[in-house]
Design an enzyme around this catalytic site. Sequence first.
Site, PDB file in Angstrom:
ATOM      1  N   ASP A 276       0.589  -1.120  -0.326  1.00  0.00           N
ATOM      2  CA  ASP A 276      -0.298   0.193  -0.045  1.00  0.00           C
ATOM      3  C   ASP A 276       0.990   1.361  -0.255  1.00  0.00           C
ATOM      4  OD1 ASP A 276      -2.395  -1.605  -0.010  1.00  0.00           O
ATOM      5  OD2 ASP A 276      -2.970  -1.554   2.026  1.00  0.00           O
TER       6      ASP A 276
ATOM      7  N   LYS B 136      -5.832  -2.658  -7.760  1.00  0.00           N
ATOM      8  CA  LYS B 136      -5.758  -1.957  -6.518  1.00  0.00           C
ATOM      9  C   LYS B 136      -7.364  -0.902  -7.154  1.00  0.00           C
ATOM     10  CE  LYS B 136      -3.227  -3.994  -3.601  1.00  0.00           C
ATOM     11  NZ  LYS B 136      -4.208  -5.172  -2.577  1.00  0.00           N
TER      12      LYS B 136
END
Length: 424
Positions: free
Chosen positions: A310, A337
């Site tokens: 992330d 994502k």
Amino acid sequence: MSTVTVHPASALSGTVVPPADKSIAHRAAMLSAMADGTSRIVNWPSSADPASTLACLRQLGVETGEEDGVLLIYGGTLHRPSAQLDCGNSGTTMRLLSGILAGHDFDATLMGDASLTPRPMQRIMDPLLQMGARIESTDGHAPLRVRGSRGLQGITYRLPVASAQVKSTVLLAGLFAEGETTVIESTPTRDHTERMLGLSTVEMGEDRYISSTRENRPRPGMWSIPGDFSAAAFFIAAASIVPDALIRITGVGLNPSRTALLDILRAMGAGVDVRNERTVGGERLADLTVRNRPLSGVQVSGSIVANAIDELPILCVACCAAGGPSDIRDAGELRHKETDRIQAMTAGLRALGADITEHADGWTIRGGKPLTGGHVDSCHDHRIAMALGVAALSATDAVHIHGAEIAAVSYPGFWDELARVAIR
Ligand code: S3P
């Protein structure tokens, strides 16, 4: 859609308290909903993704309350929802909840927004179908229809993709299965689910074997949610790239399965000090002090990538400020994502004049070229919006970030915080 304008900063100064960790918040709410009795969650975040989880749980008949700022969840039996469960932008909500619902005897349909709908769901359907779940999708995408279970069987499942969400989905379904369910992962991913459920974990060579059974069903308790390392990462990077920056970030969760960015930035020369280390609710947290130092380029690939997955968009921004070339590879998962993050960061940073080459699984960035002002798009992805917002601090002119409101998915108040610590 709102546009935020970020101006170049000559310095950064102040203290930032990041929002509570959304990965842990989703799990705390789901485990509390399954536990028979009242659970308390301290430091529940106001971000949109955990709110999606809470809204779905309420639709499943779970009652919630609040006492002195603490979220109360009255858990026990889940009930058939009267409408579709809206997971909003949250992949964690859709995937983990599917694992839980697969073990229940009623039908439920999970849907999401325009960003969540095209994201891959076959990766959770495959193991759940092997366990005997009945799930229907449209070509492996949401909406997902989880049909009333006729009983699940424990399985042993080797993860084909390094994903904490797939791991967690299978282990949560294992709480409702006959016998033992074991997930084997060869690349470590965030371990919140196994920690919070107290699951047995055995390491053999490169592999971790994590198992759940009905015995591991959660009991009511108290969860205290640490500050989100992935949110703190934007300010860690900001202080690393803006001249004369000195930022304190307090109460940051430092679960070792999440903090590879610190190792990567330190290898680049960043000045990050960890202070006041403590353990709260089984998770390590600390205060960070970050000051600007010259950065060099870095090579990132292999198993460390899952630990920093992330944080890779914001790492790209740090690489633009580094005095040399960087390579980030083995990160093809970023294409699945909230948006295709490889493409989105390439487009955003290139619009600001960065020297960046896109690969199927990452980027090559030749740092040291000053970023210019311009217009960039969040692509409806919170981490892209915030990463480009931080990049703007080091640009020569104002940067306009379109679709900036999406930051609230994980960091409500991000833009105000950024403006508060930035000195023009
Ligand atoms: C998450 C796992 C990661 C991460 C996501 C949250 C979680 O996704 O990107 O933001 O809470 O388990 P994958 O497990 O799909 O890589």
